[in-house]
Design a protein around this motif. Structure first.
Motif, PDB file in Angstrom:
ATOM      1  N   ASP A   1       0.800  -1.074  -0.089  1.00 57.35           N
ATOM      2  CA  ASP A   1       0.098  -0.225  -0.048  1.00 57.35           C
ATOM      3  C   ASP A   1       0.848   1.254  -0.126  1.00 57.35           C
ATOM      4  O   ASP A   1       0.147   2.398  -0.333  1.00 57.35           O
ATOM      5  CB  ASP A   1      -1.056   0.087   1.006  1.00 57.35           C
ATOM      6  CG  ASP A   1      -0.285   0.031   2.622  1.00 57.35           C
ATOM      7  OD1 ASP A   1       0.886  -0.700   2.544  1.00 57.35           O
ATOM      8  OD2 ASP A   1      -0.798   0.529   3.475  1.00 57.35           O
ATOM      9  N   GLN A   2       2.254   1.114   0.273  1.00 57.42           N
ATOM     10  CA  GLN A   2       2.846   2.414   0.290  1.00 57.42           C
ATOM     11  C   GLN A   2       3.938   2.425  -1.063  1.00 57.42           C
ATOM     12  O   GLN A   2       4.747   3.308  -1.140  1.00 57.42           O
ATOM     13  CB  GLN A   2       4.103   2.176   1.528  1.00 57.42           C
ATOM     14  CG  GLN A   2       3.254   2.393   2.787  1.00 57.42           C
ATOM     15  CD  GLN A   2       4.319   2.123   3.953  1.00 57.42           C
ATOM     16  OE1 GLN A   2       4.690   1.064   4.084  1.00 57.42           O
ATOM     17  NE2 GLN A   2       4.459   3.121   4.770  1.00 57.42           N
ATOM     18  N   LEU A   3       3.630   1.735  -1.959  1.00 65.92           N
ATOM     19  CA  LEU A   3       4.176   1.599  -3.226  1.00 65.92           C
ATOM     20  C   LEU A   3       3.399   1.557  -4.155  1.00 65.92           C
ATOM     21  O   LEU A   3       2.119   0.978  -4.105  1.00 65.92           O
ATOM     22  CB  LEU A   3       5.362   0.366  -3.313  1.00 65.92           C
ATOM     23  CG  LEU A   3       6.215   0.164  -2.247  1.00 65.92           C
ATOM     24  CD1 LEU A   3       6.947  -1.051  -2.256  1.00 65.92           C
ATOM     25  CD2 LEU A   3       7.170   1.206  -2.410  1.00 65.92           C
ATOM     26  N   PRO A   4       3.668   2.053  -5.545  1.00 67.12           N
ATOM     27  CA  PRO A   4       2.701   1.974  -6.551  1.00 67.12           C
ATOM     28  C   PRO A   4       2.527   0.514  -7.042  1.00 67.12           C
ATOM     29  O   PRO A   4       3.419  -0.436  -6.768  1.00 67.12           O
ATOM     30  CB  PRO A   4       3.085   2.850  -7.672  1.00 67.12           C
ATOM     31  CG  PRO A   4       4.677   3.014  -7.317  1.00 67.12           C
ATOM     32  CD  PRO A   4       4.684   2.686  -5.932  1.00 67.12           C
ATOM     33  N   SER A   5       1.365   0.442  -7.838  1.00 63.61           N
ATOM     34  CA  SER A   5       1.061  -1.127  -8.385  1.00 63.61           C
ATOM     35  C   SER A   5       2.083  -1.347  -9.657  1.00 63.61           C
ATOM     36  O   SER A   5       2.081  -2.282  -9.940  1.00 63.61           O
ATOM     37  CB  SER A   5      -0.179  -1.171  -8.716  1.00 63.61           C
ATOM     38  OG  SER A   5      -0.528  -0.231  -9.603  1.00 63.61           O
ATOM     39  N   CYS A   6       2.735  -0.321 -10.127  1.00 60.43           N
ATOM     40  CA  CYS A   6       3.542  -0.567 -11.166  1.00 60.43           C
ATOM     41  C   CYS A   6       4.971   0.058 -10.966  1.00 60.43           C
ATOM     42  O   CYS A   6       5.377   0.574 -10.064  1.00 60.43           O
ATOM     43  CB  CYS A   6       3.376   0.305 -12.244  1.00 60.43           C
ATOM     44  SG  CYS A   6       3.315   2.069 -12.315  1.00 60.43           S
ATOM     45  N   ARG A   7       5.835  -0.658 -11.647  1.00 61.63           N
ATOM     46  CA  ARG A   7       7.365  -0.417 -11.313  1.00 61.63           C
ATOM     47  C   ARG A   7       7.785   0.826 -12.390  1.00 61.63           C
ATOM     48  O   ARG A   7       7.257   1.103 -13.130  1.00 61.63           O
ATOM     49  CB  ARG A   7       8.259  -1.775 -11.583  1.00 61.63           C
ATOM     50  CG  ARG A   7       8.006  -2.806 -10.849  1.00 61.63           C
ATOM     51  CD  ARG A   7       8.842  -4.046 -11.238  1.00 61.63           C
ATOM     52  NE  ARG A   7       8.440  -5.124 -10.664  1.00 61.63           N
ATOM     53  CZ  ARG A   7       7.531  -5.983 -11.089  1.00 61.63           C
ATOM     54  NH1 ARG A   7       7.390  -5.867 -12.432  1.00 61.63           N
ATOM     55  NH2 ARG A   7       7.359  -7.218 -10.590  1.00 61.63           N
ATOM     56  N   VAL A   8       8.962   1.491 -11.926  1.00 57.31           N
ATOM     57  CA  VAL A   8       9.586   2.635 -12.735  1.00 57.31           C
ATOM     58  C   VAL A   8      10.345   1.703 -13.612  1.00 57.31           C
ATOM     59  O   VAL A   8      11.218   0.805 -13.460  1.00 57.31           O
ATOM     60  CB  VAL A   8      10.556   3.294 -12.016  1.00 57.31           C
ATOM     61  CG1 VAL A   8      11.354   4.316 -12.611  1.00 57.31           C
ATOM     62  CG2 VAL A   8       9.740   3.924 -10.755  1.00 57.31           C
ATOM     63  N   THR A   9      10.234   2.139 -14.859  1.00 58.41           N
ATOM     64  CA  THR A   9      10.981   1.493 -16.173  1.00 58.41           C
ATOM     65  C   THR A   9      11.861   2.508 -16.647  1.00 58.41           C
ATOM     66  O   THR A   9      12.755   2.075 -17.448  1.00 58.41           O
ATOM     67  CB  THR A   9       9.763   0.771 -17.310  1.00 58.41           C
ATOM     68  OG1 THR A   9       9.134   1.905 -17.549  1.00 58.41           O
ATOM     69  CG2 THR A   9       9.044  -0.283 -16.678  1.00 58.41           C
TER      70      THR A   9
END
Length: 71
Positions: A57-65
């Motif tokens: 919940d403290q991180l977005p559901s997508c990764r930084v690409t």
């Protein structure tokens, strides 16, 4: 989407006790479960600022690409 070791992530909440602000970028250094990962945040000079266990919940559901700095 489960996280993997060395994924780059962006924290979505301020964590003042660790000197982190929403939007700070870190790297996953340990995956405990689908819901919990250990993330290392470093300064621009390469020194570790914080190593924090974060929930999904403290991180977005997508990764930084791409690097957020535009590189």
């Amino acid at each position: 989407m489960p996280f993997k070791t060395l994924d780059t992530v962006v924290v979505t909440t301020d964590l003042p006790s660790h000197g982190l602000k929403r939007g700070d970028v870190g790297a996953v250094v340990q995956v405990y479960s689908v819901e919990a990962v250990e993330v290392e945040f470093v300064t621009a000079s390469g020194h570790t600022q914080a190593v924090v266990t974060l929930g999904a919940d403290q991180l977005p559901s997508c990764r930084v690409t791409r690097c957020p700095c535009g590189s």
